[in-house]
Write a protein that holds these residues in place. Structure first.
Motif, mmCIF file in Angstrom:
data_model
loop_
_atom_site.group_PDB
_atom_site.id
_atom_site.type_symbol
_atom_site.label_atom_id
_atom_site.label_comp_id
_atom_site.label_asym_id
_atom_site.label_seq_id
_atom_site.Cartn_x
_atom_site.Cartn_y
_atom_site.Cartn_z
ATOM 1 N N PHE A 274 33.712 43.778 43.759
ATOM 2 C CA PHE A 274 34.787 44.216 44.636
ATOM 3 C C PHE A 274 35.480 45.414 44.289
ATOM 4 O O PHE A 274 35.256 45.366 42.845
ATOM 5 C CB PHE A 274 36.109 43.253 44.995
ATOM 6 C CG PHE A 274 36.736 44.008 45.523
ATOM 7 C CD1 PHE A 274 36.386 44.167 47.272
ATOM 8 C CD2 PHE A 274 37.928 43.654 45.228
ATOM 9 C CE1 PHE A 274 37.716 44.806 47.884
ATOM 10 C CE2 PHE A 274 39.290 44.575 46.047
ATOM 11 C CZ PHE A 274 38.889 44.501 47.081
ATOM 12 N N GLN A 275 35.683 46.978 44.631
ATOM 13 C CA GLN A 275 35.994 47.143 44.017
ATOM 14 C C GLN A 275 37.344 48.412 44.790
ATOM 15 O O GLN A 275 36.648 47.985 46.329
ATOM 16 C CB GLN A 275 35.159 48.420 43.950
ATOM 17 C CG GLN A 275 36.049 49.457 42.974
ATOM 18 C CD GLN A 275 34.832 50.575 42.122
ATOM 19 O OE1 GLN A 275 33.894 49.858 42.205
ATOM 20 N NE2 GLN A 275 35.770 51.259 41.284
ATOM 21 N N CYS A 276 38.295 48.287 45.005
ATOM 22 C CA CYS A 276 39.045 49.492 45.552
ATOM 23 C C CYS A 276 40.269 49.848 44.345
ATOM 24 O O CYS A 276 39.940 50.253 43.580
ATOM 25 C CB CYS A 276 40.394 48.299 46.231
ATOM 26 S SG CYS A 276 41.737 47.277 45.402
ATOM 27 N N PRO A 277 41.013 51.012 45.190
ATOM 28 C CA PRO A 277 41.827 51.587 44.178
ATOM 29 C C PRO A 277 42.352 50.382 42.991
ATOM 30 O O PRO A 277 42.874 51.303 41.975
ATOM 31 C CB PRO A 277 42.786 52.067 45.617
ATOM 32 C CG PRO A 277 41.687 52.417 46.435
ATOM 33 C CD PRO A 277 40.842 51.127 46.734
ATOM 34 N N ALA B 61 42.342 47.616 41.925
ATOM 35 C CA ALA B 61 41.566 46.504 41.425
ATOM 36 C C ALA B 61 39.403 46.420 41.514
ATOM 37 O O ALA B 61 38.884 46.921 41.899
ATOM 38 C CB ALA B 61 41.576 45.077 42.089
ATOM 39 N N VAL B 62 39.269 46.075 40.253
ATOM 40 C CA VAL B 62 37.920 46.276 40.007
ATOM 41 C C VAL B 62 37.662 44.588 40.116
ATOM 42 O O VAL B 62 37.721 44.601 38.763
ATOM 43 C CB VAL B 62 36.970 47.302 39.180
ATOM 44 C CG1 VAL B 62 35.288 46.466 38.698
ATOM 45 C CG2 VAL B 62 36.936 48.700 39.477
ATOM 46 N N THR B 63 36.320 44.268 40.500
ATOM 47 C CA THR B 63 36.051 42.476 40.298
ATOM 48 C C THR B 63 35.067 42.585 40.295
ATOM 49 O O THR B 63 33.873 43.036 40.672
ATOM 50 C CB THR B 63 36.318 41.566 41.489
ATOM 51 O OG1 THR B 63 37.736 41.589 41.700
ATOM 52 C CG2 THR B 63 35.813 40.453 40.828
ATOM 53 N N VAL C 232 35.307 39.405 35.793
ATOM 54 C CA VAL C 232 36.220 40.284 35.104
ATOM 55 C C VAL C 232 36.544 40.712 36.118
ATOM 56 O O VAL C 232 36.320 41.542 37.232
ATOM 57 C CB VAL C 232 35.577 41.607 34.433
ATOM 58 C CG1 VAL C 232 36.622 42.314 33.698
ATOM 59 C CG2 VAL C 232 34.460 40.889 33.233
ATOM 60 N N LEU C 233 38.567 40.475 36.342
ATOM 61 C CA LEU C 233 39.115 41.271 36.946
ATOM 62 C C LEU C 233 39.845 42.497 36.834
ATOM 63 O O LEU C 233 40.677 42.071 35.312
ATOM 64 C CB LEU C 233 40.312 40.205 38.190
ATOM 65 C CG LEU C 233 41.066 41.516 38.556
ATOM 66 C CD1 LEU C 233 40.867 41.925 39.625
ATOM 67 C CD2 LEU C 233 42.266 39.978 39.257
ATOM 68 N N THR C 234 40.087 43.739 36.661
ATOM 69 C CA THR C 234 40.520 44.864 36.374
ATOM 70 C C THR C 234 41.324 45.691 37.169
ATOM 71 O O THR C 234 41.372 45.762 38.371
ATOM 72 C CB THR C 234 39.312 46.292 35.777
ATOM 73 O OG1 THR C 234 38.870 45.660 34.183
ATOM 74 C CG2 THR C 234 40.385 47.084 34.758
ATOM 75 N N GLN C 235 42.950 45.333 36.617
ATOM 76 C CA GLN C 235 43.768 45.029 37.854
ATOM 77 C C GLN C 235 44.698 46.725 37.420
ATOM 78 O O GLN C 235 44.932 47.126 35.754
ATOM 79 C CB GLN C 235 45.085 44.674 37.492
ATOM 80 C CG GLN C 235 44.471 43.310 38.553
ATOM 81 C CD GLN C 235 45.745 42.473 39.102
ATOM 82 O OE1 GLN C 235 46.139 42.565 40.067
ATOM 83 N NE2 GLN C 235 46.016 41.397 37.925
ATOM 84 N N ASN C 236 44.812 47.909 38.391
ATOM 85 C CA ASN C 236 45.237 49.307 37.726
ATOM 86 C C ASN C 236 46.485 49.123 39.104
ATOM 87 O O ASN C 236 46.231 49.396 39.724
ATOM 88 C CB ASN C 236 44.449 50.336 38.044
ATOM 89 C CG ASN C 236 42.965 50.041 36.909
ATOM 90 O OD1 ASN C 236 43.474 50.014 35.792
ATOM 91 N ND2 ASN C 236 41.683 50.085 37.403
#
Length: 130
Positions: free
Chosen positions: A4-7, A9-11, A21-25
């Motif tokens: 999953f990817q959005c502006p 977050a990337v999972t 892995v969840l990367t939150q921006n």
């Protein structure tokens, strides 16, 4: 592999390490937060994984509604899916880090072993050792 990817977050699911892995921006809230976390639960189930790394260094604060959803909807489903180990990379923002501390206490009380790190590399090292 990105699931999953959005502006905000990337999972990902790292097949070789069996880690979600969840990367939150920025301010990952509402539908984007729910989708990024739900895709992670799906990966836990599909791959029989138990490890999760959250890279929250650039995360904004969550709304009270989002925190309620995480605590009362998502967390029970993630635990049921088999989640056991959480490497948490702390937010750089002091305000976000304070709200993160409350979440850590909540997850630990629900059987998730949580360790806090300053870098993703430290978190990966711990997850690979357990």
């Amino acid at each position: 592999m990105i699931i999953f990817q959005c502006p905000t977050a990337v999972t990902e699911y790292l097949e070789d390490k069996k880690i979600v892995v969840l990367t939150q921006n920025g301010k990952n809230t509402g539908a984007n937060l729910k989708e990024s976390l739900n895709k992670g639960v799906e990966a836990l189930i599909q791959h029989k994984a138990v490890k999760w790394l959250s890279d929250n260094r650039n995360m904004g604060t969550h709304t009270a509604e989002d925190v309620d959803w995480v605590n009362n909807d998502w967390t029970p489903r993630a635990i049921k899916a088999g989640w056991k180990k959480w490497a948490l990379v702390q937010p750089l923002s002091a305000l976000s880090a304070m709200s993160e501390k409350n979440l850590v206490d909540f997850f630990a009380s629900n059987g998730i072993e949580v360790k806090i790190f300053e870098t993703p590399e430290e978190g990966y090292k711990w997850l690979e050792s357990v």
